[in-house]
Design a protein around this motif. Sequence first.
Motif, mmCIF file in Angstrom:
data_model
loop_
_atom_site.group_PDB
_atom_site.id
_atom_site.type_symbol
_atom_site.label_atom_id
_atom_site.label_comp_id
_atom_site.label_asym_id
_atom_site.label_seq_id
_atom_site.Cartn_x
_atom_site.Cartn_y
_atom_site.Cartn_z
ATOM 1 N N GLY A 421 0.815 -1.201 0.000
ATOM 2 C CA GLY A 421 0.000 0.000 0.000
ATOM 3 C C GLY A 421 0.853 1.257 0.000
ATOM 4 O O GLY A 421 0.561 2.235 -0.704
ATOM 5 N N HIS A 422 1.902 1.243 0.796
ATOM 6 C CA HIS A 422 2.859 2.356 0.843
ATOM 7 C C HIS A 422 3.454 2.585 -0.551
ATOM 8 O O HIS A 422 3.493 3.731 -1.049
ATOM 9 N N ALA A 423 3.894 1.514 -1.194
ATOM 10 C CA ALA A 423 4.502 1.619 -2.529
ATOM 11 C C ALA A 423 3.495 2.126 -3.553
ATOM 12 O O ALA A 423 3.821 2.975 -4.398
ATOM 13 N N ALA A 424 2.268 1.614 -3.513
ATOM 14 C CA ALA A 424 1.242 2.040 -4.467
ATOM 15 C C ALA A 424 0.942 3.522 -4.318
ATOM 16 O O ALA A 424 0.727 4.239 -5.304
ATOM 17 N N ALA A 425 0.926 4.011 -3.075
ATOM 18 C CA ALA A 425 0.671 5.431 -2.841
ATOM 19 C C ALA A 425 1.816 6.288 -3.372
ATOM 20 O O ALA A 425 1.587 7.323 -4.014
ATOM 21 N N VAL A 426 3.047 5.882 -3.109
ATOM 22 C CA VAL A 426 4.203 6.650 -3.586
ATOM 23 C C VAL A 426 4.207 6.679 -5.117
ATOM 24 O O VAL A 426 4.442 7.733 -5.736
ATOM 25 N N ALA A 427 3.929 5.537 -5.744
ATOM 26 C CA ALA A 427 3.866 5.495 -7.202
ATOM 27 C C ALA A 427 2.740 6.387 -7.725
ATOM 28 O O ALA A 427 2.893 7.055 -8.765
ATOM 29 N N THR A 428 1.629 6.425 -7.014
ATOM 30 C CA THR A 428 0.509 7.278 -7.408
ATOM 31 C C THR A 428 0.887 8.744 -7.333
ATOM 32 O O THR A 428 0.562 9.538 -8.233
ATOM 33 N N LEU A 429 1.581 9.122 -6.274
ATOM 34 C CA LEU A 429 2.023 10.505 -6.146
ATOM 35 C C LEU A 429 2.968 10.886 -7.287
ATOM 36 O O LEU A 429 2.843 11.965 -7.877
ATOM 37 N N LEU A 430 3.908 10.022 -7.642
ATOM 38 C CA LEU A 430 4.815 10.284 -8.763
ATOM 39 C C LEU A 430 4.043 10.365 -10.076
ATOM 40 O O LEU A 430 4.314 11.240 -10.922
ATOM 41 N N SER A 431 3.076 9.479 -10.254
ATOM 42 C CA SER A 431 2.266 9.477 -11.469
ATOM 43 C C SER A 431 1.502 10.780 -11.628
ATOM 44 O O SER A 431 1.444 11.363 -12.723
ATOM 45 N N LEU A 432 0.913 11.263 -10.528
ATOM 46 C CA LEU A 432 0.163 12.519 -10.585
ATOM 47 C C LEU A 432 1.084 13.727 -10.756
ATOM 48 O O LEU A 432 0.791 14.644 -11.530
ATOM 49 N N GLU A 433 2.194 13.724 -10.030
ATOM 50 C CA GLU A 433 3.124 14.861 -10.113
ATOM 51 C C GLU A 433 3.647 15.066 -11.524
ATOM 52 O O GLU A 433 3.796 16.211 -11.997
#
Length: 457
Positions: A421-433
């Motif tokens: 879950g931590h990894a998915a959130a970090v990847a999501t933040l990078l994807s949005l940024e």
Amino acid sequence: MTGHREREFPCWRLGTGADDADGLPVLADVDVVVVGGGAAGVAAATVAAEAGRTVVLVEKYGFCGGAAVAGMSGTICGSYLARENGNPSERIVEGFTGRFRSELLTRGGLTAPQKYGKTYTEAHDPLMWKEAADDLLAAAGVRVLLHTAVVGVLLDGDRHRGVVLESTAGRSVIRASRTIDASGDAAVVARAGLATYFGDDGTIQNPTMFFRAANIDMARYLDYYGEDTICPPKVGAAIEAARREGLDLPRSHIWIFRTTRPAELLVNATRLTAADGRMLNVVDPEDFTTAETAGRRQVREYARFLRRHVPGCEDAYVVDTGTEAGIRQTRSIVGVETLTNDDVVACRKRPDGVVRSPWPIELHTGDRPRLHWLIDDYYEVPYTALVPAVGEDIIVAGRCLSAEHEALASARVTAQCFEYGHAAAVATLLSLEHDIGYRAVDGTLVRQRMRASGSAL
């Protein structure tokens, strides 16, 4: 790896305005929707919201916890190295796992480490697990929708643009720029028609039904059973003898954990199959029903066994069973990359590894679970095992990652699910940024950010 596509689920094409998907009302328009409030979902929603993103978490039960609470798996497995000869073990998984562990410890909701064969695990209090999740999500500003089920997805071509929800209030829509499928069953991925698969050519691990037993004379129990939560050979032999006497005890190799409550035990003993011995796949509601009704009957039989044959348990009674059967495995996604059995056995490390796991391959098939230990070592799960090979703006977190059958028998446990879950959130933040798809996100950057926020990588 190839998989099958499930096309029986409804998909809605994206519309515009206040109503969407055949006139359904839009409940929210957010950056991220997280489906499933288990360990992976709580971690994903919390981390994404703490970074300032608008997040909705959707959970079908009236509480968060998933398999850890509803399934009463009851332990945080996967944090400690395995060692030979009973040597002290080192905790090597931190990040959101360590953070949630600290929340439980602060509340008195986590036991001291308990011996589990060659490694250690910790048992948690289910009520305090729920409360810890509630507090983390509220503090982060996550909008939580309990008692709400996902019944469809919003698609714009192959891009995920949200989910269709069902509750007692009716049907509505969440529009989202990114979707994190933390359902454990790849439920959103499957509803979009993306490829998934079940275990080893359809063979998956048995579900179980955990239960808690109280009124234990703990001193006498420990004197007989010992400190190891995996049962000693004499208990297995006693189960086999009781089976010959007529008790319905299909599994002879059982695990029993002390809980945070005095005179109480958490028991993992049942083995759930169809009446004809067929494997149960709880994606099928009839199989799920069979697992739960058969599970409750087996709990009564194992409780009788404890009272009759295990010193200290003569006056024990069943406190409760899981809200649902303990689910070890259903669908896995077909990912950009697949965690292989060889990756686990060889303890492979990698530059894009976002989750480390020292947990053994713990394969639940037949009368006795099979364990393959990783001694003084661990492997790392690649970032792209969380990313579907096809489809845009969706990532998974939890046990539905892309993994071969035996690899998943190691990679599916709670400590790792927090970190998925931590990894998915970090990847999501990078994807949005960077306004890029998940497949374009650099896994080494996900790893760097996770390490900066406390993950032991």
